[in-house]
Write an enzyme that holds these catalytic residues in place. Structure first.
Site, mmCIF file in Angstrom:
data_model
loop_
_atom_site.group_PDB
_atom_site.id
_atom_site.type_symbol
_atom_site.label_atom_id
_atom_site.label_comp_id
_atom_site.label_asym_id
_atom_site.label_seq_id
_atom_site.Cartn_x
_atom_site.Cartn_y
_atom_site.Cartn_z
ATOM 1 N N ASN A 125 50.275 31.318 32.476
ATOM 2 C CA ASN A 125 50.529 31.931 31.170
ATOM 3 C C ASN A 125 49.554 31.504 30.083
ATOM 4 O OD1 ASN A 125 52.666 33.446 31.997
ATOM 5 N ND2 ASN A 125 54.240 32.011 31.318
ATOM 6 N N THR A 175 25.065 43.819 56.091
ATOM 7 C CA THR A 175 26.261 44.621 55.878
ATOM 8 C C THR A 175 25.959 46.053 56.283
ATOM 9 O OG1 THR A 175 26.868 43.215 54.007
ATOM 10 C CG2 THR A 175 27.960 45.356 54.179
ATOM 11 N N LYS A 177 25.660 49.800 56.223
ATOM 12 C CA LYS A 177 25.518 50.780 55.140
ATOM 13 C C LYS A 177 25.384 52.182 55.722
ATOM 14 C CE LYS A 177 25.244 47.451 52.034
ATOM 15 N NZ LYS A 177 26.282 47.214 51.028
ATOM 16 N N ASP A 205 31.866 45.807 54.992
ATOM 17 C CA ASP A 205 31.881 45.532 53.561
ATOM 18 C C ASP A 205 33.322 45.403 53.086
ATOM 19 O OD1 ASP A 205 30.582 44.854 51.238
ATOM 20 O OD2 ASP A 205 29.265 46.595 51.266
ATOM 21 N N GLU A 206 33.470 45.057 51.818
ATOM 22 C CA GLU A 206 34.787 44.654 51.322
ATOM 23 C C GLU A 206 35.829 45.757 51.365
ATOM 24 O OE1 GLU A 206 32.710 46.208 47.606
ATOM 25 O OE2 GLU A 206 32.164 45.218 49.479
ATOM 26 N N HIS A 295 34.831 37.535 51.786
ATOM 27 C CA HIS A 295 34.063 38.310 50.810
ATOM 28 C C HIS A 295 34.721 38.093 49.450
ATOM 29 C CE1 HIS A 295 32.260 41.567 48.589
ATOM 30 N NE2 HIS A 295 31.498 41.900 49.611
ATOM 31 N N ARG A 296 33.916 37.767 48.444
ATOM 32 C CA ARG A 296 34.487 37.418 47.144
ATOM 33 C C ARG A 296 34.759 38.650 46.275
ATOM 34 N NH1 ARG A 296 29.549 34.515 43.741
ATOM 35 N NH2 ARG A 296 27.954 36.085 44.113
ATOM 36 N N HIS A 328 30.613 34.256 49.979
ATOM 37 C CA HIS A 328 29.457 34.756 49.235
ATOM 38 C C HIS A 328 29.292 33.888 47.984
ATOM 39 C CE1 HIS A 328 28.897 38.730 51.344
ATOM 40 N NE2 HIS A 328 30.045 38.300 51.844
ATOM 41 N N SER A 380 23.808 37.456 49.590
ATOM 42 C CA SER A 380 23.699 38.888 49.869
ATOM 43 C C SER A 380 23.553 39.654 48.565
ATOM 44 C CB SER A 380 24.937 39.382 50.627
ATOM 45 O OG SER A 380 26.093 39.249 49.828
#
Length: 486
Positions: A125, A175, A177, A205-206, A295-296, A328, A380
């Site tokens: 809080n 990664t 693509k 990927d995420e 993965h962040r 990452h 990355s």
């Protein structure tokens, strides 16, 4: 700042009504933190007209035992012990109106081994408290007694390298693509080409989970078929990060179990699943001898702004406790946020057994890791073969270098892109091992390697010296200066 305690003592402390936090025992400038205290460093920006000491004391109070008014039930507890104590307040260099608040918390305030409980207090809080314009958690000192209640990384850097039989160099990844839209069959083709071409890992990927264009089970099957074929073709151990992120823990466990059945050596989760889910998957990964990649995704919503949120160095500490094996952590030279000195601090937190205070890296406390495994950082986002000498110099060898676009965007195809990255890395490692000044000779070393490697030559031509030179929004507040010799 004011170094005198103004705490009200005795029966007056518990009179009904509203009392300033600094008078309630949350401001104790003479307090000496115990070795077992959890210490948090906050960047506090009070509203105009609010006393900085009162604002910092309020942060201590609202993140521990206080509420907006005096309550008599405090007398039923060991209140003096359980109150967080702000013991130091100082202006932030170069940021008028902001203050560093050092706050100590008794260890008994926290449930052992629970990131969720820790964060419920430290970033609960208090971050919505009206007297504050902004609040940022910059760093934490986690005592050994607390660190040892956590599992730590499920596998660790040493065991990961032993499983992969790969030593003395960064690991290479990419990664897949485009991250969304491929069919399972074409997705698997990307994985195979990249691994056959020389990469150690490929990765989901995420946001690739289980969508209409590709169900998760289909992706796992095609990816592991690709891994097995690439291993047979190259004689190397390969892997692909299978993202098991899902709507429920039951779904994530199901996906992780299926990945295990298929022979995968690594699974992946996203930061957005939450701290309890992360710890749960880390526990599963250790039990099942699985490397766990994090993965962040989502971190920049609260780590990127300098005045408000949570520093990524704190997230890195929490994730090392929680038990992930990869995280990452920035690239410095890529397209994503990353001040060089700040990023070095992140990498140190992941890879050192002991972090000494390094203000120039944004690290404010000594941190002992009590034999917890080391965490492999991942670089990355916008990196390519032409930066290999910089990456090796800045990030070291215990790192995964993820060349997504820098592999799949190669004009001669995915396998050629992977080969370009592998040859660039091997050339740089050889130069380093020969004792050459690979940092300054890097372009020359790459150019020579490219003479016998067409894919590398083409990669260097197409991306040349592409960089993303934007000012970082999160850089250290303390900058080392050279002191002239007397």
């Amino acid at each position: 700042m004011n170094d005198q305690s103004i705490t009200v003592r005795g029966k007056d402390r518990y009179k009904s009504g509203v009392m300033e936090y600094k008078k309630m025992g949350y401001w104790e400038p003479s307090y000496q933190p115990n070795d077992t205290d959890v210490i948090a460093l906050f960047r506090v920006t009070p509203q105009d007209g609010v006393d900085p000491v009162e604002a910092c004391a309020a942060v201590a109070g609202e993140s521990s035992t206080a509420t907006w008014t005096v309550v008599w039930t405090d007398r039923l507890t060991a209140a003096e012990k359980y109150r967080a104590k702000c013991y130091r307040v100082e202006p932030v260099p170069g940021s008028p109106g902001s203050y560093f608040a050092y706050i100590a918390y008794d260890l008994d305030l926290f449930e052992p081994g629970s990131i969720a409980n820790l964060t419920a207090s430290i970033i609960g809080n208090v971050f919505g408290f009206k007297p504050l314009k902004a609040l940022r958690l910059e760093d934490m000192r986690l005592p050994v007694a607390y660190v040892k209640t956590f599992q730590g990384p499920a596998t660790g850097i040493v065991v990961e390298r032993e499983r992969l039989d790969k030593f003395g160099r960064p690991l290479l990844g990419a990664t897949v693509k485009p991250k969304l839209g491929l069919s399972g069959r074409n997705y698997g083709r990307v994985v195979y080409e990249a691994l056959k071409g020389g990469l150690d890992f490929t990765k989901d990927d995420e946001n690739i989970n289980s969508q209409p264009f590709m169900h998760w089970r289909e992706r796992f099957l095609y990816c592991m078929e690709a891994v097995n074929k690439a291993q047979a073709a190259t004689g190397e151990i390969k892997g692909t990060y299978l993202n098991v992120t899902a709507a429920t823990m039951e779904d994530m466990y199901e996906r992780a179990e299926f990945a295990k059945e298929l022979g995968s050596n690594i699974i992946m989760i996203d930061l957005v699943i939450g701290y309890t889910a992360i710890q749960s998957m880390a526990k599963w990964s250790r039990k099942n001898d699985m490397i766990l990649h994090l993965h962040r995704a989502g971190h920049s919503t609260y780590t990127r702004q300098r005045a408000h949120g949570v520093s990524f160095r704190v997230i890195a500490k929490w994730m090392r406790l929680a038990g992930v094996d990869h995280i990452h952590a920035g690239t410095v030279v890529g397209k994503l946020e990353g001040d060089p000195n700040t990023t070095r601090g992140y990498y140190d937190i992941c890879r050192e057994d002991f972090n000494p205070m390094r203000l120039e890296h944004g690290v404010f406390f000594d941190q002992h890791w009590a034999s917890l495994n080391k965490l492999m950082p991942v670089a990355s986002g916008g990196i390519h073969a032409g930066q290999m000498h910089q990456l090796l110099d800045l990030l070291g060898e215990d790192v995964v270098l993820q060349f997504g676009g820098g592999t799949i965007g190669h004009p001669r195809g995915i396998a050629a892109g992977a080969t370009a990255n592998r040859v660039a890395l091997e050339a740089m490692i050889l130069a380093r091992n020969e004792g050459r000044d690979y940092v300054h000779e890097g372009p020359e070393i790459l150019a020579k390697a490219a003479m016998t490697c067409t894919p590398l030559r083409e990669a260097l031509e197409i991306w040349k010296d592409v960089t993303f030179n934007y000012e970082s929004t999160d850089s250290p507040d303390f900058v080392p200066t050279v002191t002239p010799a007397a």
